[in-house]
Design an enzyme around this catalytic site. Structure first.
Site, PDB file in Angstrom:
ATOM      1  N   HIS A  24      -4.218   1.147 -14.563  1.00 32.44           N
ATOM      2  CA  HIS A  24      -3.856   0.262 -13.450  1.00 32.44           C
ATOM      3  C   HIS A  24      -4.332  -1.160 -13.739  1.00 32.44           C
ATOM      4  O   HIS A  24      -5.339  -1.630 -13.204  1.00 32.44           O
ATOM      5  CB  HIS A  24      -4.447   0.779 -12.140  1.00 32.44           C
ATOM      6  CG  HIS A  24      -3.785   2.026 -11.652  1.00 32.44           C
ATOM      7  ND1 HIS A  24      -4.332   3.282 -11.825  1.00 32.44           N
ATOM      8  CD2 HIS A  24      -2.599   2.223 -11.007  1.00 32.44           C
ATOM      9  CE1 HIS A  24      -3.530   4.193 -11.293  1.00 32.44           C
ATOM     10  NE2 HIS A  24      -2.476   3.586 -10.799  1.00 32.44           N
TER      11      HIS A  24
ATOM     12  N   ASP B   4      -0.147  -2.978  -7.192  1.00 33.50           N
ATOM     13  CA  ASP B   4      -1.452  -2.362  -7.485  1.00 33.50           C
ATOM     14  C   ASP B   4      -2.553  -3.412  -7.574  1.00 33.50           C
ATOM     15  O   ASP B   4      -3.561  -3.202  -8.259  1.00 33.50           O
ATOM     16  CB  ASP B   4      -1.392  -1.572  -8.797  1.00 33.50           C
ATOM     17  CG  ASP B   4      -0.957  -0.133  -8.588  1.00 33.50           C
ATOM     18  OD1 ASP B   4      -1.151   0.389  -7.476  1.00 33.50           O
ATOM     19  OD2 ASP B   4      -0.406   0.469  -9.536  1.00 33.50           O
TER      20      ASP B   4
ATOM     21  N   ASP C  56       7.366   2.603 -10.075  1.00 25.41           N
ATOM     22  CA  ASP C  56       5.923   2.832 -10.153  1.00 25.41           C
ATOM     23  C   ASP C  56       5.580   4.046 -11.007  1.00 25.41           C
ATOM     24  O   ASP C  56       4.530   4.081 -11.649  1.00 25.41           O
ATOM     25  CB  ASP C  56       5.351   2.999  -8.740  1.00 25.41           C
ATOM     26  CG  ASP C  56       3.840   3.006  -8.719  1.00 25.41           C
ATOM     27  OD1 ASP C  56       3.221   2.399  -9.632  1.00 25.41           O
ATOM     28  OD2 ASP C  56       3.260   3.605  -7.803  1.00 25.41           O
TER      29      ASP C  56
END
Length: 503
Positions: free
Chosen positions: A218, A259, A368
């Site tokens: 991430h 994110d 995603d």
């Protein structure tokens, strides 16, 4: 569109004000800590939330393992407050340093922590105060990023084989900034919305800075990859002819910030450690709310949309939040069921703003988690990175005598089992429905890669078990059939076989 000739090279002092800006976004400091003291360790989470489920439903059970069942609430639209309540249990400052091989390097740890928690402007300002005059660090601006191999790659930014890792190298680690600026200019959104170039660049720099580069998965490269995928989906004929300029702008901004500030651990971890974010958002879509409010904070701090009417700006913030909140994996079944119902009833009317927004939500959800649908060379890299992040969380939980989260125990899980389960119960159902909505070469290519990648992981797992002896799968879905049958049951392009023809 030629961009270089239209935009001047901006000096550093115009991009970075000398004063320290007040952040209303991703990071806040308690009243008991100074700006340049020990960093406030309140930034952690991954992205797996909560659903109710039927124990006989394997798909729901697998998604349930990724999150936890928590109460939901209607959220507001303000950025995160500067103050925050105290929290207990774990010193989050040590999470990404104490287990690393360089944990003993005490001389560099404070600098790493300060750099991680401060915004781009704060970091430069603190550099002057703490370390004297900074060295001349080149800021790779538009003219440099848009030359050579990076610019050649941007000519093919709509290709599904786009290698974001290579592009990140060509742009000196600025893939998110460069890609987003290019796409906004390509759509003509900078001129259409009269976005100030300096404010836009400053916003993108701060967004990239707030993606923690120490996260294996991430991080800013993942955000750039999702943004490129979102661009591909918005170009699909069934959708592109209906999208308005506002839809395009919100869709890209949501992908860029979806994110933002992700700490590299998931929602159940934040809840069981009494993290302040879990308290702030009442254990409901904790990470997604954090990403959204952080994005709103940066938009307001940079005043990127301040020239628009207040009502329009607030409405864009709401739509941005609606898209980001849709990426909560705990709501996967809810969105998928609604999507399937629309397709079954054939009642989607994309001339209606409400339906367009829903399709943008589904597009962002696909973007995603599209890594298993990329070519094997790219998909495998992403699998390795997300597994590393899972296992790192598990190591932290073991170190602090916490219950190890599902899929996070390196002693009980394998990369192949995790990926096969994720593909079978999360990715395949979503992309099969997307292919029903947009039955194009891109959709069939994605399903083809998904099948091949799933078969490849199955073959690797089989080889490992034959070498090391039989192992009992640790998680549901881990021993699934390596093959996959698409919703249509047909074959895709000749060069990309469908899932049931895996090698």
């Amino acid at each position: 569109m030629e961009v270089c000739s239209q935009l001047p090279v901006l000096p550093l002092d115009r991009l970075v004000p000398k004063h320290v800006l007040s952040r209303r976004g991703a990071i806040s400091f308690s009243s008991s800590s100074s700006l340049f003291g020990a960093p406030d360790p309140r930034q952690l989470s991954q992205r797996r939330g909560a659903i109710s489920y039927d124990s006989s439903d394997q798909t729901a059970l697998y998604i349930r393992m990724l999150g936890d069942v928590r109460v939901r609430r209607q959220v507001g639209f303000d950025p995160e407050p500067r103050g925050s309540p105290p929290y207990l249990c774990i010193d989050f400052r040590t999470l990404h340093t104490c287990l690393g091989p360089l944990a003993g390097a005490a001389d560099s740890a404070p600098e790493r922590r300060v750099h991680r928690l401060l915004s781009f402007q704060r970091y430069l300002h603190s550099s002057r105060l703490l370390r004297g005059p900074p060295q001349q660090i080149p800021l790779h601006l538009l003219d440099e990023d848009y030359t050579g191999q990076a610019r050649c790659m941007l000519d093919k930014v709509g290709s599904w084989n786009f290698d974001i890792f290579l592009f990140d190298k060509f742009t000196n680690g600025n893939s998110l900034i460069t890609l987003t600026f290019h796409l906004l200019n390509q759509y003509g959104l900078v001129e259409l919305f009269q976005l100030d170039v300096v404010k836009l660049w400053r916003f993108l720099v701060m967004v990239q800075e707030d993606y923690h580069s120490h996260n294996p998965y991430h991080n800013g490269v993942h955000a750039a990859d999702v943004t490129q995928a979102m661009y591909c989906y918005m170009r699909e004929p069934v959708l592109s002819k209906y999208l308005t300029s506002c839809d395009l702008l919100i869709g890209l901004l949501a992908a860029v910030t979806h994110d933002l500030g992700h700490p590299g651990v998931n929602q159940p971890f934040l809840i069981k450690t009494d993290h302040y974010l879990a308290t702030l958002y009442k254990n409901t879509s904790v990470l997604e709310n954090h990403h959204w409010k952080s994005a709103v904070g940066l938009l307001r701090e940079t005043e990127l949309l301040s020239h628009l009417p207040a009502e329009d700006s607030l409405n864009m913030e709401r739509q941005l939040g609606s898209l980001i909140l849709a990426t909560d994996i705990s709501q996967q079944n809810e969105y998928l069921s609604r999507f399937r119902t629309h397709l079954d009833q054939d009642d989607l009317c994309l001339s209606h703003a409400h339906h367009r927004h829903f399709i943008l939500q589904m597009a962002l959800k696909c973007a995603d988690i599209c890594n298993p649908c990329r070519p094997w060379e790219l998909s495998k890299q992403w699998s390795e990175k997300v597994t590393e992040e899972f296992f790192h969380q598990g190591d932290i939980e073991k170190k602090h005598n916490l219950e190890v989260s599902p899929l996070c125990d390196r002693d009980k899980n394998t990369m192949g089992d995790i990926q096969i389960g994720f593909m079978s119960y999360v990715v395949e159902p979503l992309f099969s429905e997307w292919a029903r909505f947009s039955d194009t070469r891109l959709s069939q290519t994605m399903l083809g890669h998904l099948g091949l990648n799933k078969a490849s992981w199955g073959s690797l797992q089989l080889g490992q078990r034959q070498t090391s002896g039989p192992e009992e799968p640790a998680e549901p879905g881990g021993s699934g059939d390596p093959g996959v049958t698409t919703a249509s049951g047909g074959t895709g392009p000749k060069d990309i076989p469908q899932g049931n023809r895996g090698s």
